[in-house]
Motif scaffolding. Structure first.
Motif, PDB file in Angstrom:
ATOM      1  N   GLU A   9       0.818  -1.217   0.000  1.00  0.00           N
ATOM      2  CA  GLU A   9       0.000   0.000   0.000  1.00  0.00           C
ATOM      3  C   GLU A   9       0.850   1.265   0.000  1.00  0.00           C
ATOM      4  OE1 GLU A   9       0.565  -1.210   4.303  1.00  0.00           O
ATOM      5  OE2 GLU A   9       0.081  -2.193   2.405  1.00  0.00           O
ATOM      6  N   CYS A  10       2.171   1.148   0.257  1.00  0.00           N
ATOM      7  CA  CYS A  10       3.018   2.339   0.274  1.00  0.00           C
ATOM      8  C   CYS A  10       4.314   2.159  -0.518  1.00  0.00           C
ATOM      9  CB  CYS A  10       3.328   2.764   1.707  1.00  0.00           C
ATOM     10  SG  CYS A  10       4.149   1.491   2.677  1.00  0.00           S
ATOM     11  N   ALA A  42       5.188  13.426  -0.784  1.00  0.00           N
ATOM     12  CA  ALA A  42       4.698  12.051  -0.701  1.00  0.00           C
ATOM     13  C   ALA A  42       5.787  11.026  -0.987  1.00  0.00           C
ATOM     14  CB  ALA A  42       3.539  11.843  -1.666  1.00  0.00           C
ATOM     15  N   TYR A  57       6.290   5.644  -0.842  1.00  0.00           N
ATOM     16  CA  TYR A  57       5.533   6.892  -0.864  1.00  0.00           C
ATOM     17  C   TYR A  57       4.421   6.867   0.188  1.00  0.00           C
ATOM     18  CZ  TYR A  57       1.861   4.316  -3.349  1.00  0.00           C
ATOM     19  OH  TYR A  57       0.881   3.411  -3.689  1.00  0.00           O
ATOM     20  N   ARG A  58       3.840   8.044   0.399  1.00  0.00           N
ATOM     21  CA  ARG A  58       2.737   8.172   1.354  1.00  0.00           C
ATOM     22  C   ARG A  58       1.411   8.202   0.585  1.00  0.00           C
ATOM     23  NH1 ARG A  58       3.534  12.930   5.597  1.00  0.00           N
ATOM     24  NH2 ARG A  58       1.360  12.290   5.908  1.00  0.00           N
ATOM     25  N   PRO A  59       0.631   7.136   0.663  1.00  0.00           N
ATOM     26  CA  PRO A  59      -0.629   7.089  -0.084  1.00  0.00           C
ATOM     27  C   PRO A  59      -1.671   8.092   0.408  1.00  0.00           C
ATOM     28  CG  PRO A  59      -0.421   5.184   1.354  1.00  0.00           C
ATOM     29  CD  PRO A  59       0.901   5.883   1.392  1.00  0.00           C
ATOM     30  N   ASP A  60      -1.469   8.657   1.615  1.00  0.00           N
ATOM     31  CA  ASP A  60      -2.405   9.675   2.082  1.00  0.00           C
ATOM     32  C   ASP A  60      -2.173  11.010   1.389  1.00  0.00           C
ATOM     33  OD1 ASP A  60       0.070   9.693   3.499  1.00  0.00           O
ATOM     34  OD2 ASP A  60      -0.786  11.092   4.951  1.00  0.00           O
ATOM     35  N   LEU A  62      -0.534  10.960  -1.906  1.00  0.00           N
ATOM     36  CA  LEU A  62      -0.489  10.661  -3.333  1.00  0.00           C
ATOM     37  C   LEU A  62      -1.018   9.247  -3.533  1.00  0.00           C
ATOM     38  CD1 LEU A  62       0.683  11.976  -6.020  1.00  0.00           C
ATOM     39  CD2 LEU A  62       2.669  10.484  -5.655  1.00  0.00           C
ATOM     40  N   THR A  63      -2.143   9.128  -4.222  1.00  0.00           N
ATOM     41  CA  THR A  63      -2.704   7.796  -4.449  1.00  0.00           C
ATOM     42  C   THR A  63      -1.830   7.029  -5.437  1.00  0.00           C
ATOM     43  OG1 THR A  63      -4.068   8.445  -6.338  1.00  0.00           O
ATOM     44  CG2 THR A  63      -5.020   8.726  -4.124  1.00  0.00           C
ATOM     45  N   TYR A  64      -2.023   5.724  -5.468  1.00  0.00           N
ATOM     46  CA  TYR A  64      -1.255   4.907  -6.407  1.00  0.00           C
ATOM     47  C   TYR A  64      -1.535   5.338  -7.844  1.00  0.00           C
ATOM     48  CZ  TYR A  64       0.289   0.880  -9.127  1.00  0.00           C
ATOM     49  OH  TYR A  64       0.901   0.074 -10.058  1.00  0.00           O
ATOM     50  N   GLU A  65      -2.782   5.630  -8.150  1.00  0.00           N
ATOM     51  CA  GLU A  65      -3.144   6.056  -9.506  1.00  0.00           C
ATOM     52  C   GLU A  65      -2.454   7.369  -9.867  1.00  0.00           C
ATOM     53  OE1 GLU A  65      -5.242   4.970  -7.215  1.00  0.00           O
ATOM     54  OE2 GLU A  65      -5.745   3.038  -8.142  1.00  0.00           O
ATOM     55  N   GLN A  66      -2.393   8.297  -8.909  1.00  0.00           N
ATOM     56  CA  GLN A  66      -1.706   9.565  -9.161  1.00  0.00           C
ATOM     57  C   GLN A  66      -0.201   9.354  -9.341  1.00  0.00           C
ATOM     58  OE1 GLN A  66      -3.068  11.549  -5.607  1.00  0.00           O
ATOM     59  NE2 GLN A  66      -4.577  12.770  -6.736  1.00  0.00           N
TER      60      GLN A  66
END
Length: 241
Positions: A9-10, A42, A57-60, A62-66
């Motif tokens: 997730e990160c 992020a 990265y920090r998904p809070d 920057l989302t994975y899609e971004q």
């Protein structure tokens, strides 16, 4: 080839190829420089290797899609321009450099030098010559802080790691593992074939940067005498096992 995959997730990994190829190193180096130049809050850590780049990265933020969008936009620029890119945002101020390192190739600091020469049907001087005349590329940094994986060693002196690693290898030890060579920046365990020692300090955590190496740099080795080695701060370790 440019493929992005989620690891957790990160964490995400970007593949530039599926086998070691020195032509990938400049692309990976530019890609890492581009991510560093973004200074995005992020992006926690960017870790390059021979064929891929791991991104924490920090998904809070920057989302994975971004994240995939950011990565693939740079990939499109690379694909369009090949060896270079006209997009100034894809560059940093860093330019790959040539690093010359002094090495004392001697039995006291290179316990595997004579054994390697005999196994390859070469003289010790021939092994030294073939190792020191090559220009190496920094393909990855890891295993230990400041440990730069350099490629490629001349095929005539390429040798596998020891089946049983040494419990202690002194800092500065120059080793060979298959077609890679490296300098141990600190005292540590290790299984590489040790053929010499570099008296130059290669990892200083209080300095910025902490190590002289970045992926894409080139490295050469210059043979020096025992007296020059000692004068430059080198130390003899006689208790090899």
């Amino acid at each position: 080839m440019f493929k992005v995959e989620a690891v957790s997730e990160c964490n995400a990994i970007v593949y530039f190829g599926d086998q070691i190829d020195l032509s990938l190193t400049p692309k990976i180096s530019r890609f890492v420089a581009y991510l560093d130049s973004l200074s995005h809050p992020a992006l926690i850590e960017v870790i390059p290797s021979y064929t891929s780049v791991l991104i924490q990265y920090r998904p809070d933020l920057l989302t994975y899609e971004q994240l995939v969008g950011v990565l693939t936009s740079f990939s499109a620029t690379l694909e369009q321009t090949g060896e270079a890119t006209g997009d100034e945002s894809a560059h940093s101020d860093y330019e790959p450099k040539l690093i010359s390192l002094p090495v004392y190739y001697g039995a006291e600091v290179g316990p595997d030098l004579a054994v390697l020469a005999q196994a390859k049907g070469l003289s010790v001087d021939e092994v030294i010559e073939r190792h020191s005349q090559q220009v190496y590329t920094v393909c990855a940094i890891g295993f230990a802080p400041g440990f730069a994986f350099l490629a490629s060693v001349d095929e005539s002196i390429a040798a596998p790691r020891h089946t049983e690693p040494r419990k202690w290898v002194p800092a500065g030890s120059v080793g060979i593992a298959s077609q890679q060579t490296a300098v141990y920046p600190n005292d540590s365990p290790g299984g590489w074939q040790i053929i010499g020692n570099c008296p130059q300090i290669l990892f200083q955590p209080d300095n910025s940067p902490m190590t002289p190496f970045q992926v894409g740099d080139q490295v050469t080795f210059t043979p020096i005498s025992k007296d020059a080695f000692l004068a430059q701060g080198g130390q003899i370790w006689s208790q090899w096992k």
